[in-house]
Motif scaffolding. Structure first.
Motif, PDB file in Angstrom:
ATOM      1  N   ARG A  47       6.793  -9.899   7.640  1.00  0.00           N
ATOM      2  CA  ARG A  47       5.986 -10.809   8.416  1.00  0.00           C
ATOM      3  C   ARG A  47       4.515 -10.821   8.002  1.00  0.00           C
ATOM      4  N   ALA A  48       3.905 -11.958   8.285  1.00  0.00           N
ATOM      5  CA  ALA A  48       2.442 -12.069   8.256  1.00  0.00           C
ATOM      6  C   ALA A  48       1.826 -11.864   6.880  1.00  0.00           C
ATOM      7  N   PHE A  49       2.497 -12.333   5.838  1.00  0.00           N
ATOM      8  CA  PHE A  49       1.920 -12.198   4.492  1.00  0.00           C
ATOM      9  C   PHE A  49       0.539 -12.831   4.438  1.00  0.00           C
ATOM     10  N   SER A  50       0.381 -13.981   5.042  1.00  0.00           N
ATOM     11  CA  SER A  50      -0.875 -14.722   4.937  1.00  0.00           C
ATOM     12  C   SER A  50      -2.032 -14.015   5.628  1.00  0.00           C
ATOM     13  N   SER A  51      -1.766 -13.026   6.444  1.00  0.00           N
ATOM     14  CA  SER A  51      -2.833 -12.294   7.128  1.00  0.00           C
ATOM     15  C   SER A  51      -3.044 -10.901   6.538  1.00  0.00           C
ATOM     16  N   ARG A  52      -2.531 -10.674   5.349  1.00  0.00           N
ATOM     17  CA  ARG A  52      -2.690  -9.373   4.684  1.00  0.00           C
ATOM     18  C   ARG A  52      -3.480  -9.535   3.395  1.00  0.00           C
ATOM     19  N   ALA A  53      -4.448  -8.678   3.195  1.00  0.00           N
ATOM     20  CA  ALA A  53      -5.087  -8.611   1.895  1.00  0.00           C
ATOM     21  C   ALA A  53      -4.105  -7.975   0.909  1.00  0.00           C
ATOM     22  N   MET A  54      -4.196  -8.396  -0.335  1.00  0.00           N
ATOM     23  CA  MET A  54      -3.280  -7.913  -1.370  1.00  0.00           C
ATOM     24  C   MET A  54      -4.081  -7.342  -2.527  1.00  0.00           C
TER      25      MET A  54
ATOM     26  N   GLU B 228      -6.975   2.874  -2.511  1.00  0.00           N
ATOM     27  CA  GLU B 228      -5.537   2.973  -2.279  1.00  0.00           C
ATOM     28  C   GLU B 228      -5.214   3.245  -0.819  1.00  0.00           C
ATOM     29  N   SER B 229      -6.010   4.068  -0.190  1.00  0.00           N
ATOM     30  CA  SER B 229      -5.726   4.483   1.185  1.00  0.00           C
ATOM     31  C   SER B 229      -5.820   3.337   2.188  1.00  0.00           C
ATOM     32  N   ASP B 230      -6.426   2.232   1.792  1.00  0.00           N
ATOM     33  CA  ASP B 230      -6.526   1.076   2.692  1.00  0.00           C
ATOM     34  C   ASP B 230      -5.299   0.177   2.634  1.00  0.00           C
ATOM     35  N   TYR B 231      -4.383   0.490   1.752  1.00  0.00           N
ATOM     36  CA  TYR B 231      -3.164  -0.320   1.610  1.00  0.00           C
ATOM     37  C   TYR B 231      -1.980   0.420   2.220  1.00  0.00           C
ATOM     38  N   THR B 232      -1.206  -0.294   2.983  1.00  0.00           N
ATOM     39  CA  THR B 232      -0.099   0.304   3.723  1.00  0.00           C
ATOM     40  C   THR B 232       1.231   0.208   2.992  1.00  0.00           C
ATOM     41  N   TYR B 233       1.430  -0.882   2.300  1.00  0.00           N
ATOM     42  CA  TYR B 233       2.720  -1.146   1.658  1.00  0.00           C
ATOM     43  C   TYR B 233       2.538  -1.246   0.144  1.00  0.00           C
ATOM     44  N   TRP B 234       3.540  -0.708  -0.583  1.00  0.00           N
ATOM     45  CA  TRP B 234       3.464  -0.656  -2.036  1.00  0.00           C
ATOM     46  C   TRP B 234       4.785  -1.102  -2.653  1.00  0.00           C
ATOM     47  N   GLY B 235       4.676  -1.746  -3.797  1.00  0.00           N
ATOM     48  CA  GLY B 235       5.859  -2.063  -4.568  1.00  0.00           C
ATOM     49  C   GLY B 235       6.251  -0.900  -5.457  1.00  0.00           C
TER      50      GLY B 235
ATOM     51  N   CYS C  97       1.747  -3.533  -6.935  1.00  0.00           N
ATOM     52  CA  CYS C  97       1.258  -4.462  -5.935  1.00  0.00           C
ATOM     53  C   CYS C  97       1.160  -3.716  -4.601  1.00  0.00           C
ATOM     54  N   ALA C  98       0.158  -4.060  -3.805  1.00  0.00           N
ATOM     55  CA  ALA C  98      -0.017  -3.396  -2.518  1.00  0.00           C
ATOM     56  C   ALA C  98      -0.505  -4.378  -1.463  1.00  0.00           C
ATOM     57  N   ALA C  99      -0.160  -4.106  -0.216  1.00  0.00           N
ATOM     58  CA  ALA C  99      -0.556  -4.964   0.897  1.00  0.00           C
ATOM     59  C   ALA C  99      -1.187  -4.129   2.001  1.00  0.00           C
ATOM     60  N   THR C 100      -2.187  -4.711   2.644  1.00  0.00           N
ATOM     61  CA  THR C 100      -2.808  -4.019   3.780  1.00  0.00           C
ATOM     62  C   THR C 100      -2.038  -4.323   5.065  1.00  0.00           C
ATOM     63  N   SER C 101      -2.431  -3.682   6.124  1.00  0.00           N
ATOM     64  CA  SER C 101      -1.944  -4.080   7.439  1.00  0.00           C
ATOM     65  C   SER C 101      -2.614  -5.409   7.791  1.00  0.00           C
ATOM     66  N   ARG C 102      -2.193  -6.009   8.883  1.00  0.00           N
ATOM     67  CA  ARG C 102      -2.683  -7.349   9.226  1.00  0.00           C
ATOM     68  C   ARG C 102      -4.187  -7.379   9.466  1.00  0.00           C
TER      69      ARG C 102
END
Length: 125
Positions: free
Chosen positions: A27-34, A109-116, A96-101
């Motif tokens: 969810r909410a890809f458009s509200s996550r920094a990448m 790196e620590s600011d990103y929650t999800y990783w490929g 690739c990495a994504a932040t929380s909303r």
């Protein structure tokens, strides 16, 4: 939960180009920094590029500025990394990495929650 899957890596000659893609599910890809990070053999993982979620502000590491371009397509839940004028020192596994909303983009790196899982890029001389 967000899952990220990178693709587009491979072997390329010096001066060549590649485009990496990162497809996001959840969810909410458009509200996550990448962001894109990379890790070369024997080295720490390092920041490459990031793009914000609100107006798409971009930021680059000095080592890739002017050669790499990060972009996103929110309709496709995908972020891209266009890499031109590749050098041997660009050889690495790219993540690739994504932040929380609603978080701002970051170089940390620590600011990103999800990783490929990463995709290998090898630039041959």
């Amino acid at each position: 939960q967000v899952q990220l899957v990178e693709s587009g890596g491979g072997l390329v000659q010096v001066g060549g180009s590649l485009r990496l893609s990162c497809a996001a599910s959840g969810r909410a890809f458009s509200s996550r920094a990448m962001g894109w990070f990379r890790q070369a053999p024997g080295k720490e993982r390092e920041f490459v590029a990031a793009i914000g979620w609100s107006i798409g502000t971009t930021y680059y590491a000095d080592s890739v500025k002017g050669r790499f371009t990060i972009s996103r397509d929110n309709a496709k839940n995908t972020v891209y990394l266009e890499m031109n004028s590749l050098k041997p020192e660009d050889t690495a596994v790219y993540y690739c990495a994504a932040t929380s909303r609603n978080r701002s983009y970051s170089t940390k790196e620590s600011d990103y929650t999800y990783w490929g899982q990463g995709t290998q890029v090898t630039v041959s001389a």
